[in-house]
Each structure stands twice: as C-alpha cells, then as structure tokens.
Design an enzyme around this catalytic site. Structure first.
Site, PDB file in Angstrom:
ATOM      1  N   LYS A 233      47.448  47.252  39.790  1.00 27.80           N
ATOM      2  CA  LYS A 233      48.497  46.226  39.857  1.00 27.80           C
ATOM      3  C   LYS A 233      48.939  45.880  38.431  1.00 27.80           C
ATOM      4  O   LYS A 233      48.168  46.021  37.498  1.00 27.80           O
ATOM      5  CB  LYS A 233      47.951  44.968  40.539  1.00 27.80           C
ATOM      6  CG  LYS A 233      47.013  45.272  41.694  1.00 27.80           C
ATOM      7  CD  LYS A 233      45.975  44.162  41.892  1.00 27.80           C
ATOM      8  CE  LYS A 233      44.845  44.621  42.799  1.00 27.80           C
ATOM      9  NZ  LYS A 233      43.706  43.715  42.853  1.00 27.80           N
TER      10      LYS A 233
ATOM     11  N   HIS B 255      34.899  34.749  42.015  1.00 26.28           N
ATOM     12  CA  HIS B 255      34.242  35.766  41.188  1.00 26.28           C
ATOM     13  C   HIS B 255      32.967  35.195  40.557  1.00 26.28           C
ATOM     14  O   HIS B 255      31.936  35.848  40.541  1.00 26.28           O
ATOM     15  CB  HIS B 255      35.165  36.221  40.046  1.00 26.28           C
ATOM     16  CG  HIS B 255      36.418  36.926  40.477  1.00 26.28           C
ATOM     17  ND1 HIS B 255      37.666  36.499  40.101  1.00 26.28           N
ATOM     18  CD2 HIS B 255      36.619  38.032  41.232  1.00 26.28           C
ATOM     19  CE1 HIS B 255      38.579  37.326  40.592  1.00 26.28           C
ATOM     20  NE2 HIS B 255      37.984  38.250  41.299  1.00 26.28           N
TER      21      HIS B 255
ATOM     22  N   ARG C 150      35.557  39.167  51.507  1.00 22.63           N
ATOM     23  CA  ARG C 150      36.047  37.870  51.976  1.00 22.63           C
ATOM     24  C   ARG C 150      36.430  37.920  53.440  1.00 22.63           C
ATOM     25  O   ARG C 150      36.161  37.024  54.200  1.00 22.63           O
ATOM     26  CB  ARG C 150      37.265  37.437  51.154  1.00 22.63           C
ATOM     27  CG  ARG C 150      36.907  37.035  49.755  1.00 22.63           C
ATOM     28  CD  ARG C 150      38.089  37.107  48.847  1.00 22.63           C
ATOM     29  NE  ARG C 150      38.493  38.487  48.653  1.00 22.63           N
ATOM     30  CZ  ARG C 150      39.420  38.878  47.807  1.00 22.63           C
ATOM     31  NH1 ARG C 150      40.065  37.981  47.103  1.00 22.63           N
ATOM     32  NH2 ARG C 150      39.716  40.142  47.656  1.00 22.63           N
TER      33      ARG C 150
ATOM     34  N   SER D 154      42.691  35.969  43.269  1.00 18.59           N
ATOM     35  CA  SER D 154      43.454  35.781  42.031  1.00 18.59           C
ATOM     36  C   SER D 154      44.944  35.703  42.343  1.00 18.59           C
ATOM     37  O   SER D 154      45.663  34.890  41.767  1.00 18.59           O
ATOM     38  CB  SER D 154      43.204  36.941  41.061  1.00 18.59           C
ATOM     39  OG  SER D 154      41.854  36.982  40.687  1.00 18.59           O
TER      40      SER D 154
HETATM   41  P1  ADP Z   1      40.175  44.301  42.455  1.00 16.59           P
HETATM   42  O1  ADP Z   1      41.496  44.386  41.781  1.00 16.59           O
HETATM   43  O2  ADP Z   1      39.252  45.433  42.177  1.00 16.59           O
HETATM   44  O3  ADP Z   1      40.208  43.903  43.906  1.00 16.59           O
HETATM   45  P2  ADP Z   1      39.531  41.590  41.831  1.00 16.59           P
HETATM   46  O4  ADP Z   1      39.456  41.073  40.454  1.00 16.59           O
HETATM   47  O5  ADP Z   1      40.661  41.135  42.687  1.00 16.59           O
HETATM   48  O6  ADP Z   1      39.481  43.146  41.682  1.00 16.59           O
HETATM   49  O7  ADP Z   1      38.171  41.322  42.585  1.00 16.59           O
HETATM   50  C1  ADP Z   1      36.978  41.902  42.147  1.00 16.59           C
HETATM   51  C2  ADP Z   1      35.967  41.804  43.256  1.00 16.59           C
HETATM   52  O8  ADP Z   1      35.723  40.446  43.546  1.00 16.59           O
HETATM   53  C3  ADP Z   1      36.389  42.437  44.569  1.00 16.59           C
HETATM   54  O9  ADP Z   1      35.243  43.006  45.164  1.00 16.59           O
HETATM   55  C4  ADP Z   1      36.872  41.267  45.385  1.00 16.59           C
HETATM   56  O10 ADP Z   1      36.736  41.499  46.761  1.00 16.59           O
HETATM   57  C5  ADP Z   1      35.919  40.206  44.908  1.00 16.59           C
HETATM   58  N1  ADP Z   1      36.450  38.843  45.089  1.00 16.59           N
HETATM   59  C6  ADP Z   1      37.591  38.325  44.620  1.00 16.59           C
HETATM   60  N2  ADP Z   1      37.742  37.038  44.984  1.00 16.59           N
HETATM   61  C7  ADP Z   1      36.639  36.738  45.714  1.00 16.59           C
HETATM   62  C8  ADP Z   1      36.201  35.575  46.417  1.00 16.59           C
HETATM   63  N3  ADP Z   1      36.917  34.450  46.466  1.00 16.59           N
HETATM   64  N4  ADP Z   1      35.029  35.651  47.049  1.00 16.59           N
HETATM   65  C9  ADP Z   1      34.309  36.801  47.039  1.00 16.59           C
HETATM   66  N5  ADP Z   1      34.656  37.917  46.412  1.00 16.59           N
HETATM   67  C10 ADP Z   1      35.812  37.904  45.768  1.00 16.59           C
END
Ligand code: ADP
Length: 160
Positions: free
Chosen positions: A42, A18, A91, A129
C-alpha cells in the site's frame, strides 16, 4: 535456546492493537523483532523513518523488543535474524484467508518458520491503521487508539 519472533507489518502508523500484540508475543518469545516493511504494497501515509520512530516511542523501551526495517522476502529476513516464529494478529475472519496462505508460503520458503496468530484485547479487535487514518483525516479524535506522538503526527498531517 533463545526463541526469536518477528512481527512484520507496515505499521502505518502503529496502533494500540499492534502494541497489544507485541506485548503478548513476549509471553512466548525471548526477543520480538518488529519488522517494519520498507515498501509496503500500500502507498504509506508515513515514511519508513516516521513509522519506525513511532514504534520506537510506543514500544521501544519494552524489554526484549527490537524495531528493524526490512525489505524483500520475510522468510529470508527471518533466517538472517535467526527467527523461528512469525507473529501475526487476527482480528476477524476476513484476515484469515490471506494470513493462512502467507503462513504456508513462508514455511515453504523457510522450513523452520512457524506462524503464530494472536488475538488482541477484545476492545482492540476493531482497530486498524487504515481506520485510524480515516478518522484522523476527518478530524476525529484518535487519542484512544494510538500513542500521543502518533496522534500529534496524524493531526499535523491532516491539519490542512
Ligand atoms: P500489514 O500491512 O502486513 O497488514 P499492518 O501494519 O496493517 O501490516 O498489521 C501488522 C499485523 O498486525 C497484521 O498481522 C495485522 O493483522 C495485525 N494487526 C493490526 N491491527 C491489529 C489489531 N487491532 N489487533 C490485532 N492485530 C492487529
């Protein structure tokens, strides 16, 4: 014209992936509003205030980066804060289908809103995450993947 981007997510918790996307967004946006979902679909491990605080510690000092909580429709929140860009990280191909639908829905709801997809540093593409939480739950070291504050919070959460 100030170009404002929003980067929405659950950030449960924020990872180096992030952080990487947030920094890259600053190359084309004057301000990046990291929008933390109040009620992510979630069931989150961390509370809204914990998730927000971790972001503050990890990226709060970066110029042009703001951290805000948001509830409800992203398109409405974007309009309220004058954002015309949504940033999402990609990703793997598996991220694509849902992201594609969301991008079109958001633009249907708010015409000025374009979605920009960024790929992280190649070494961070496998990071999520949920994977970080899984590793931490079983006592693995997640120090390479998250800010030290997040690492400590995970260790405390799973200490029992
Ligand atoms: P959500 O619950 O909306 O998926 P996340 O907090 O899991 O939210 O992720 C927010 C954004 O960050 C999403 O667009 C996700 O694809 C991106 N993201 C999460 N981890 C990574 C990573 N390692 N590299 C690139 N983008 C990421």
């Amino acid at each position: 014209m100030t170009r404002i981007a929003i980067y929405p997510g659950s950030f449960d918790p924020v990872t180096r992936g992030h952080e990487d996307i947030i920094r890259r967004s600053r190359h084309f946006a004057d301000r990046v509003i990291v929008a933390v979902a109040v009620n992510p679909g979630k069931d989150p491990l961390f509370t809204l205030s914990e998730r927000t605080e971790f972001l503050r510690v990890a990226v709060g000092d970066e110029a042009g980066v703001e951290i805000r909580a948001f509830d409800g429709l992203l398109a409405k929140f974007a309009e309220k804060v004058d954002a015309t860009l949504v940033v999402r990280g990609l990703r793997a191909v598996s991220d694509f289908e849902y992201e594609f639908q969301m991008a079109l829905m958001n633009r249907t709801l708010y015409e000025a809103l374009e979605t920009v997809f960024l790929v992280p540093d190649v070494g961070l593409t496998f990071l999520s995450s949920s994977l970080v939480k899984e590793v931490a739950r079983f006592g693995g070291d997640v120090g390479m993947f998250v800010h030290p504050t997040v690492r400590a919070a995970l260790a405390e959460k799973f200490a029992r």
